[in-house]
Design an enzyme around this catalytic site. Structure first.
Site, PDB file in Angstrom:
ATOM      1  N   LEU A   1     -11.449  10.674 -52.476  1.00  0.00           N
ATOM      2  CA  LEU A   1     -11.989  10.248 -53.702  1.00  0.00           C
ATOM      3  C   LEU A   1     -12.230  11.256 -54.710  1.00  0.00           C
ATOM      4  O   LEU A   1     -12.452  11.141 -55.871  1.00  0.00           O
ATOM      5  CB  LEU A   1     -13.631   9.616 -53.320  1.00  0.00           C
ATOM      6  CG  LEU A   1     -13.651   8.347 -52.613  1.00  0.00           C
ATOM      7  CD1 LEU A   1     -14.821   8.027 -52.394  1.00  0.00           C
ATOM      8  CD2 LEU A   1     -13.273   7.251 -53.566  1.00  0.00           C
TER       9      LEU A   1
ATOM     10  N   ASP B   1     -29.661  20.460 -56.894  1.00  0.00           N
ATOM     11  CA  ASP B   1     -28.242  20.362 -57.668  1.00  0.00           C
ATOM     12  C   ASP B   1     -28.165  19.325 -58.385  1.00  0.00           C
ATOM     13  O   ASP B   1     -27.304  18.163 -57.959  1.00  0.00           O
ATOM     14  CB  ASP B   1     -27.085  20.659 -56.460  1.00  0.00           C
ATOM     15  CG  ASP B   1     -25.855  21.113 -57.337  1.00  0.00           C
ATOM     16  OD1 ASP B   1     -25.954  21.230 -58.312  1.00  0.00           O
ATOM     17  OD2 ASP B   1     -24.801  20.855 -56.626  1.00  0.00           O
TER      18      ASP B   1
END
Ligand SMILES: *[C@@H]1O[C@H](CO)[C@@H](O)[C@H](O)[C@H]1NC(C)=O
Ligand SMILES: *[C@@H]1O[C@H](CO)[C@@H](O)[C@H](O)[C@H]1NC(C)=O
Ligand SMILES: *[C@@H]1O[C@H](CO)[C@@H](O)[C@H](O)[C@H]1NC(C)=O
Ligand SMILES: *[C@@H]1O[C@H](CO)[C@@H](O)[C@H](O)[C@H]1NC(C)=O
Ligand SMILES: *[C@@H]1O[C@H](CO)[C@@H](O)[C@H](O)[C@H]1NC(C)=O
Ligand SMILES: *[C@@H]1O[C@H](CO)[C@@H](O)[C@H](O)[C@H]1NC(C)=O
Ligand SMILES: *[C@@H]1O[C@H](CO)[C@@H](O)[C@H](O)[C@H]1NC(C)=O
Ligand SMILES: *[C@@H]1O[C@H](CO)[C@@H](O)[C@H](O)[C@H]1NC(C)=O
Ligand SMILES: *[C@@H]1O[C@H](CO)[C@@H](O)[C@H](O)[C@H]1NC(C)=O
Ligand SMILES: *[C@@H]1O[C@H](CO)[C@@H](O)[C@H](O)[C@H]1NC(C)=O
Length: 666
Positions: free
Chosen positions: A358, A476
């Site tokens: 992906l 993050d």
């Protein structure tokens, strides 16, 4: 004397701690629950496959109750008038044998005793007395009444009500749910066996109870069905209360079931997954079998297949384990509910083939996988050079396994092979947010959807920061870590992963991990990510989504990077902040709204971490009904801590270009 006092203190502490222990549980089904350990079943209540049945069909008079075995702390002491708050949500089904027979329903109960004195055995939900003058006692119920008793002022045979130790409700409301698309309440029938989802918010500070009901399949309505506010409720609550359900019946058969139950007094409620719940509905008269028998047979067959299947599977695993699996070390077995085998994941990803890839980057490569039961998942492979680091990380992640929120990408399990960790997540059909803003000119995300996604992420992050007993810092946040599910709602992925790379590989240096462009300026100097540095990164995402620009972009004319936030801030100072918004969706927004969201983004990016809003405040603004109605003064004040910041050399643009490697070496 000294040791005596010491012991006394320990004893006191123990008592104190045990009596104020928080409750937070989720039964998405009642499979595997046992009387005495997981629940306390009273009289005719029983575990029936995955549900709890409250009454016994073959008895003319029957009642049943069940409670969570641990009490809920509602008051600091018995004389206190301040109450604690909690939220609960559950799914129930009420199925009469004959739809025209008198009905009974069930109720959610708060009681200081699992057997309240004087409770009738076949009426009054099996919980209240028939004393003509009910007294003040610690017993409070919320009834889901499917029968009409005019003598108790019932408005109809399909209503909910607040009962303060009295079968005569203090307030009732018809069974209906609010539909926000047409702004009106939609009535529905609770007595067809269809699964009904109920939410109760008990606000002890304001003495307010909100009850919301809707058929399963309708998402939680924004307005409650019933709102009751009265300081009197404090009289019906004692310091420790059992929580549970109760129902009763006379000669007519009505199956009252509870299918799932979640409760929390610590903050955010864990969500019930309603998709796989069994459904009990009225059988058409042509069949000679009762619906119960059919359900029984079906469930029996399914259970048989599952048992055989898992038996074979276990056998298969046992045979192949030794030769095909990486050795498992003892410490690994301590962690996490589900450990996938490497073979399983290899098969599910077609041997980690490129067709299944992906994407890569961030912390590693991500593969699409299909589990044997056809569920699609995403497998993230993370490489790490030290086993010690992995081990520390796993300890961390274990506690994060409990994190569940509709706006987080749910982790399903893990696997380790050598120094490679594989994390298995729910598969998100629509990929990451950045692709819908930058890469898809033909399928651009509209303004309304952008706002919804930002609100979703704010809620998810608010849950990480404030919905849990310890603050979980994401570290993050960026648009490529925000994923869109099949309904185009935003979910935050990869929480906690950054921590894996922080446990210093080089001793005494904690490397800042994050992504260039999203890093808060203070991380350049103190290097300890905090909730406030997450807020900063979230602010960058807000600007990115509203402006349709990347946080760092090569300017065409000059040979240098342009920092999105500096550019927006400049426009803001010149009073032209609206011009920053993405021109491609210009027709869809109103200027005021866009300005508010941009200011919110700037406020989050305030150079001083202490002056940034908290995620709670941010979520309140974004999730609120009217974004434009946000506290304008507050945002104006926050949006830019005075023009001094730009001049004093601590330009945020400079700082956000700290020399930190954008991605850890893989
Ligand atoms: C029931 O309680 C036991 C013992 O505390 C626990 O191990 C088990 O996981 C619980 N089962 C469920 C379904 O909650
Ligand atoms: C469940 O356990 C309680 C004691 O913990 C007991 O009083 C009750 O009879 C049990 N109920 C059933 C249905 O077994
Ligand atoms: C219902 O009650 C009858 C009579 O007391 C008893 O024999 C039967 O086992 C009960 N049924 C269930 C499902 O508990
Ligand atoms: C509650 O109030 C009564 C009467 O005022 C007092 O005797 C008792 O000590 C108080 N209890 C607590 C736990 O404060
Ligand atoms: C529950 O409250 C009632 C009335 O205040 C009291 O008589 C009873 O002792 C209490 N029961 C428990 C188990 O605390
Ligand atoms: C309450 O119920 C009991 C038992 O069914 C009955 O004997 C009594 O007469 C009832 N009391 C009133 C006031 O209805
Ligand atoms: C809400 O109302 C709209 C407009 O009448 C309708 O299309 C929609 O199906 C309704 N939604 C629910 C959940 O009832
Ligand atoms: C709102 O939508 C529901 C469900 O589609 C419908 O039954 C109801 O009549 C609608 N109400 C109005 C005022 O349009
Ligand atoms: C209850 O609902 C009202 C709106 O009807 C809302 O103002 C209030 O905040 C809600 N309270 C809780 C605890 O959810
Ligand atoms: C909910 O349950 C269904 C079926 O049991 C499953 O396919 C789905 O992935 C679950 N959803 C979540 C968010 O866990």
């Amino acid at each position: 004397m000294q040791p005596f006092f010491f012991l006394l203190r320990i004893l006191f502490l123990l008592i104190f701690l045990s009596s104020t222990f928080a409750l937070d549980f989720l039964f998405n089904s009642f499979i595997g629950t046992a009387n005495g350990t997981n629940l306390t079943l009273i009289n005719d209540a029983r575990i029936d496959t995955s549900t709890i049945r409250l009454t016994n069909d073959s008895n003319q008079f029957s009642f049943g109750r069940f409670f969570y075995p641990t009490t809920l702390s509602m008051k600091p002491n018995s004389n206190s008038t301040s109450l604690s708050s909690f939220s609960t949500s559950f799914v129930f089904s009420v199925l009469p044998e004959i739809s025209t027979s008198p009905g009974f329903g069930l109720c959610f109960v708060l009681s200081n005793s699992t057997s309240p004195p004087g409770a009738l055995a076949s009426q009054y939900f099996g919980i209240f007395t028939n004393a003509t003058d009910p007294i003040v006692a610690p017993l409070l119920a919320i009834e889901f009444d499917t029968g009409q008793n005019p003598e108790f002022n019932d408005p109809d045979g399909n209503h909910i009500g607040i009962d303060l130790n009295n079968i005569i409700s203090a307030q009732t409301a018809p069974a209906q749910y609010f539909n926000s698309s047409n702004g009106s309440f939609v009535p529905f029938n609770m007595r067809t066996g269809q699964n009904v989802h109920a939410w109760i918010d008990f606000d002890g500070v304001n003495f307010e109870i909100n009850v919301t009901v809707a058929p399963v399949g309708v998402s939680r309505p924004p307005r409650p069905t019933l709102n009751y506010k009265n300081p009197l409720i404090a009289n019906y609550v004692s310091s420790e209360m059992f929580v549970g359900f109760s129902a009763s019946k006379t000669q007519w058969v009505e199956a009252q079931r509870v299918l799932a139950w979640s409760l929390s007094d610590t903050g955010v409620l864990r969500e019930i997954n309603t998709t796989g719940l069994p459904v009990f509905i009225i059988e058409s008269s042509s069949s000679s079998l009762s619906s119960g028998a059919i359900a029984g047979i079906v469930i029996g067959c399914v259970a048989f297949v599952i048992i055989c299947g898992s038996g074979c599977y276990l056998f298969w695993r046992k045979i192949f384990r030794e030769e095909s699996e990486d050795e498992i070390e003892d410490w690994e077995l301590e962690y996490w509910p589900h450990r996938f085998s490497y073979e399983e994941l290899k098969q599910a990803t077609n041997g980690f083939s490129n067709e299944n890839l992906l994407g890569s980057g961030g912390f590693g490569r991500v593969f699409k996988a299909k589990l044997p039961n056809n569920t699609e998942v995403a497998v993230k492979c993370v490489n790490h050079d030290s086993k010690q680091g992995l081990r520390e990380f796993m300890a961390e992640i274990e506690s994060m396994g409990r994190l569940q929120h509709k706006n987080l990408v749910q982790m399903r399990g893990w696997c380790r092979k050598g120094n490679e960790l594989m994390l298995v997540y729910d598969y998100m059909l629509n990929g990451s947010l950045n692709r819908w803003i930058f890469d898809k000119p033909q399928k651009l995300l509209g303004w309304r959807q952008r706002l919804l996604v930002l609100a979703d992420v704010a809620e998810g992050l608010n849950y990480l920061h404030h919905g849990w007993d310890q603050v979980v810092v994401h570290r993050d946040i960026k648009s490529s870590n925000i994923l869109l599910d099949s309904e185009m709602r935003g979910r935050l992925g990869d929480f906690g992963l950054a921590k894996l790379y922080e446990h210093g590989q080089v001793p005494k240096t904690t490397r800042v991990v994050g992504t260039l462009g999203y890093l808060a300026p203070e991380l350049a100097t103190v290097a300890v990510p905090t909730a406030a540095s997450d807020v900063y990164s979230f602010g960058v995402v807000v600007l990115e989504v509203v402006c349709g620009r990347r946080p760092l972009e090569m300017a065409m004319e000059k040979e240098e990077e342009q920092v999105l936030m500096d550019w927006v801030r400049e426009l803001y100072e010149e009073g032209r902040v609206r011009e920053a918004a993405d021109a491609r969706v210009q027709q869809e927004y109103e200027g005021e709204e866009v300005e508010m969201v941009l200011k919110l983004g700037l406020a989050c990016c305030h150079p001083d971490p202490l002056r940034r809003p908290t995620m709670k405040e941010v979520a309140a603004v974004l999730v609120g009904e009217e974004v434009a109605a946000a506290p304008a003064d507050l945002l104006n004040e926050l949006a830019y801590g005075g023009s001094t910041v730009g001049d004093d050399g601590s330009s945020v643009g400079e700082d956000s270009r700290v020399a930190v490697p954008p991605e850890p070496p893989m």
